[in-house]
Write an enzyme that holds these catalytic residues in place. Structure first.
Site, PDB file in Angstrom:
ATOM      1  N   LYS B 110       0.879  -1.173   0.000  1.00 41.90           N
ATOM      2  CA  LYS B 110       0.000   0.000   0.000  1.00 41.90           C
ATOM      3  C   LYS B 110       0.908   1.211   0.000  1.00 41.90           C
ATOM      4  O   LYS B 110       1.686   1.414   0.940  1.00 41.90           O
ATOM      5  CB  LYS B 110      -0.914   0.020   1.232  1.00 41.90           C
ATOM      6  CG  LYS B 110      -1.752   1.298   1.250  1.00 41.90           C
ATOM      7  CD  LYS B 110      -2.594   1.479   2.499  1.00 41.90           C
ATOM      8  CE  LYS B 110      -2.993   2.943   2.619  1.00 41.90           C
ATOM      9  NZ  LYS B 110      -3.727   3.245   3.842  1.00 41.90           N
ATOM     10  N   GLY B 171      -8.080   9.345   9.365  1.00 43.30           N
ATOM     11  CA  GLY B 171      -8.387   9.500  10.780  1.00 43.30           C
ATOM     12  C   GLY B 171      -9.457  10.536  11.081  1.00 43.30           C
ATOM     13  O   GLY B 171      -9.767  10.787  12.243  1.00 43.30           O
ATOM     14  N   ALA B 198      -9.467   5.482   3.844  1.00 42.94           N
ATOM     15  CA  ALA B 198      -9.297   6.643   4.722  1.00 42.94           C
ATOM     16  C   ALA B 198     -10.555   7.510   4.835  1.00 42.94           C
ATOM     17  O   ALA B 198     -11.291   7.700   3.880  1.00 42.94           O
ATOM     18  CB  ALA B 198      -8.140   7.521   4.277  1.00 42.94           C
ATOM     19  N   GLY B 199     -10.742   8.018   6.027  1.00 42.69           N
ATOM     20  CA  GLY B 199     -11.810   8.966   6.294  1.00 42.69           C
ATOM     21  C   GLY B 199     -13.124   8.356   6.712  1.00 42.69           C
ATOM     22  O   GLY B 199     -14.058   9.063   7.093  1.00 42.69           O
ATOM     23  N   ASN B 220      -9.203   1.938   9.456  1.00 39.63           N
ATOM     24  CA  ASN B 220      -8.405   1.586  10.626  1.00 39.63           C
ATOM     25  C   ASN B 220      -8.953   2.254  11.881  1.00 39.63           C
ATOM     26  O   ASN B 220      -9.541   1.621  12.749  1.00 39.63           O
ATOM     27  CB  ASN B 220      -6.938   1.997  10.383  1.00 39.63           C
ATOM     28  CG  ASN B 220      -6.005   1.533  11.491  1.00 39.63           C
ATOM     29  OD1 ASN B 220      -6.427   1.093  12.547  1.00 39.63           O
ATOM     30  ND2 ASN B 220      -4.724   1.623  11.264  1.00 39.63           N
ATOM     31  N   THR B 221      -8.827   3.602  11.915  1.00 36.07           N
ATOM     32  CA  THR B 221      -9.169   4.329  13.132  1.00 36.07           C
ATOM     33  C   THR B 221     -10.598   4.061  13.603  1.00 36.07           C
ATOM     34  O   THR B 221     -10.839   3.916  14.805  1.00 36.07           O
ATOM     35  CB  THR B 221      -8.995   5.845  12.908  1.00 36.07           C
ATOM     36  OG1 THR B 221      -7.741   6.059  12.261  1.00 36.07           O
ATOM     37  CG2 THR B 221      -9.007   6.599  14.216  1.00 36.07           C
TER      38      THR B 221
END
EC number: 2.8.1.10
Lengths: 374, 272
Positions: B110, B171, B198-199, B220-221
């Protein structure tokens, strides 16, 4: 609050008078020293063996020394808070200079969602506004609009606290210390001899029992025996500034880089700490320092002019669930996996270790054997 | 066919393919910021994910000292997608990718080249350059990019067979900032696996990405920082499955009832 059950089947020995329990503790960090205290206070003859030249020079040396069981609830399991409350009382009673000033959690305006999240996951705090923050910490007056104040928490200076504890053990409890001169190979032999760790070969070549119990408090060095231990690196720095003073630890929230600043007195401030999944001792990266210094600077610009007194890094021992464990194999006890919670968990684990040895007690909350190797 | 059988058939017949590798789960999970590796492992199991990203830059240290954490991840039996998270230059990203290939024995990477420290917005110029270098060197690159079509085109010509546009800054948990841009990206690259990376903050964001016709979602977050990461992982898995089912089921069109297409007649007048 902690469930204790004594194994009725196990015969307990009356360790009294001439029959005092002989205990050998390997490692003189926060776990080893509090353990020495717990055993000695119950009448054991304690010897502490340490491969470094003094006590508290492993990762305890770099600890923040925040006694913040409530704040830790934000990311840690309830057991950490439980052990933390007991340990907080221990430190207040056992070493001088434990300021009971509470702790302050702040966030810049943009990171207020992190403050809200923090508040949802903790308790025993009060929301404080700008004026109240200024009243608590005059040098932060006007810099933050919102924060959380945890009035019942405390902090200590880890190096001074462990030095004081060492003195107490020597002077009040006649604990014997054998530092570097005794050689680390002995420490290693002592523990690698897993089948019979309480025996060693004496000068005459005969197999003599030197201790009734051995307590292995070696931290990450015990990975030779506790194979699911891993290291989590932490970097810190110490700043000196006379332009700002703080009474209590301040945590500054950030989605990626949460940082705390602990006042150490005499213009010194400890800034910590990174948490990186590797077991590399000593090396400190520029990025980590940028992050720590950036956060300190965000808390107060005076830190931009502060002198950098010390930069340090060490590796915290952790099990896969980041929770501490007390293990028993024959007459060897293991206290390990204290992760970020050395000062917060060690005294409570030490007390339990002594009860395991003296009373045959069992503490499922820290002794359940749920790791791969067990 | 009852609902359960239908679902099983559906997912069995509906894998997504990245560089020739078929995976059934359309959720890719990052491994940072969890309360502990044990909770991370449980969240991965609960999510059913088959691909996890691992950031190398910070954890590697000087002597590849992150071994014990990486071993924990390898032990989970999922595919590892090494991540060049935190790299700010082409050179850093390429070096990190090479290290990742050696460590994890995979050509997958990635690719993140960060252009802005605060928002972690990708530096798309460096990204294209690094993608070209790595693709030429045999890597199979999963580029973290924006929804910019021209950049996407250049990534494809650099050799990328997957594109991973952001939903919002890393994040931030803001969801899909530019659904229109994401939709036009889908329309422009019908044959390329697209992953929203993301986001994403909520399962509904992930479902929305799938409803736009995206092939998978990487996050992830949102899971790691949830109060109960394991439960949140399960919630995301369900939302992604729902969004995927919906897009295959061919949803109805939205109708504008505010503009009548026929004269209103034959209707009793009310409230006169």
């Amino acid at each position: 609050m902690t469930s204790t059950q004594t194994e009725s089947t196990e015969k307990t020995t009356p360790w009294q008078g001439a029959n005092a329990m002989r205990v050998r503790i390997v490692g003189a960090g926060v776990a080893g020293l509090t353990c020495a205290h717990a055993f000695a206070a119950r009448g054991a003859q304690v010897t502490v063996i340490e491969r470094k030249s003094g006590s508290g020079q492993g990762c305890s040396w770099y600890a923040g020394g925040m006694l913040a069981p409530w704040c830790e609830r934000e990311s840690a399991e309830p057991i950490i808070a439980e052990l933390g409350h007991e340990s907080l009382a221990y430190w207040r009673a056992s070493v001088p200079d434990v300021p009971n000033e509470g702790s302050l959690v702040l966030a810049p305006p943009r990171d207020l969602p992190d403050l809200k999240r923090f508040s949802r996951r903790t308790e025993a705090f009060e929301w404080v506004d700008g004026a109240r923050i200024g009243a608590l910490e005059p040098d932060l007056d006007g810099r933050f609009d919102q924060g959380l104040f945890f009035p019942t928490e405390a902090h200590l200076e880890p190096r001074k606290a462990l030095a004081a504890l060492t003195r107490l053990l020597v002077e009040e409890y006649q604990v014997a210390f054998r530092f570097a001169a005794d050689g680390c190979s002995e420490v290693d032999d002592q523990c690698s001899e897993a089948n019979n760790p309480s025996r060693e070969v004496d000068d005459q070549g005969s197999d003599a029992k030197v201790a009734d119990f051995v307590v292995d408090c070696r931290g990450l060095a015990a990975r030779d025996t506790l194979t699911d231990l891993r290291g989590v690196k932490g970097e810190m720095l110490v700043l000196y500034s006379t332009e700002i003073s703080l009474k209590r630890p301040v945590r500054l929230l950030h989605p990626r880089i949460p940082v705390y600043i602990v006042p150490r007195g005499d213009g010194h401030f400890m800034i910590g700490a990174t948490s990186i999944e590797n077991d590399e001792r000593g090396r400190v990266t520029g990025r980590s320092m940028l992050e720590l210094l950036g956060a300190a600077y965000a808390l107060h610009p005076a830190f931009g002019e502060a002198e950098i007194v010390e930069i340090g890094a060490d590796v915290r021992p952790a099990f896969p669930d980041n929770l501490p464990r007390l293990r028993k194999r024959g007459n060897t006890l293991y206290i390990n996996g204290l992760y970020r919670h050395g000062f917060l968990a060690a005294p409570a684990l030490a007390r339990r270790a002594a009860e395991v040895a003296f009373d045959g007690a069992y503490f499922p909350e820290v002794m359940d054997e749920d790791h791969r190797q067990w | 066919m009852d609902a359960m059988t239908h679902k099983a058939t559906m997912s069995a017949a509906d894998p997504v393919t990245f560089y020739g590798t078929e995976v059934a789960s359309r959720l890719l999970l990052g491994t940072a910021q969890y309360p502990s590796p044990a909770i991370l492992a449980e969240a991965i199991r609960a999510s059913g994910t088959e691909i996890v990203t691992v950031s190398l830059r910070r954890e590697s240290g000087a002597a590849k000292a992150g071994q014990s954490f990486w071993q924990l991840i390898r032990d989970l039996g999922v595919k590892v997608l090494p991540n060049t998270a935190g790299c700010r230059t082409v050179k850093e990203a390429v070096t990190t990718a090479e290290m990742a290939r050696e460590l994890f024995g995979t050509p997958w990477v990635k690719l993140e080249v960060i252009g802005e420290d605060d928002t972690l917005q990708p530096d798309v110029f460096g990204l294209v350059e690094a993608a070209r270098i790595l693709s030429r060197d045999g890597f199979q690159v999963f580029p973290y990019t924006t929804e910019d079509l021209v950049v996407a085109e250049k990534l494809v010509s650099a050799g990328c067979e997957v594109l991973m546009p952001w939903g919002a800054p890393i994040g931030s948990g803001r969801g899909l900032n530019n659904p229109y841009g994401l939709r036009s990206m889908r329309a422009h690259f019908p044959g390329i696996p697209l992953v929203v990376d993301a986001g994403v903050g909520l399962p509904s964001h992930a479902a929305a990405a799938m409803e736009l016709g995206y092939d998978a979602v990487l996050l992830n977050t949102a899971v790691a920082k949830a109060g109960d990461p394991v439960r949140m992982a399960r919630a995301f898995a369900a939302a992604i499955a729902a969004g995927r089912e919906a897009v295959i089921a061919d949803p109805m069109e939205v109708r504008d009832m505010a503009a009548p297409s026929t004269p209103v007649m034959g209707r009793a007048l009310l409230g006169s």
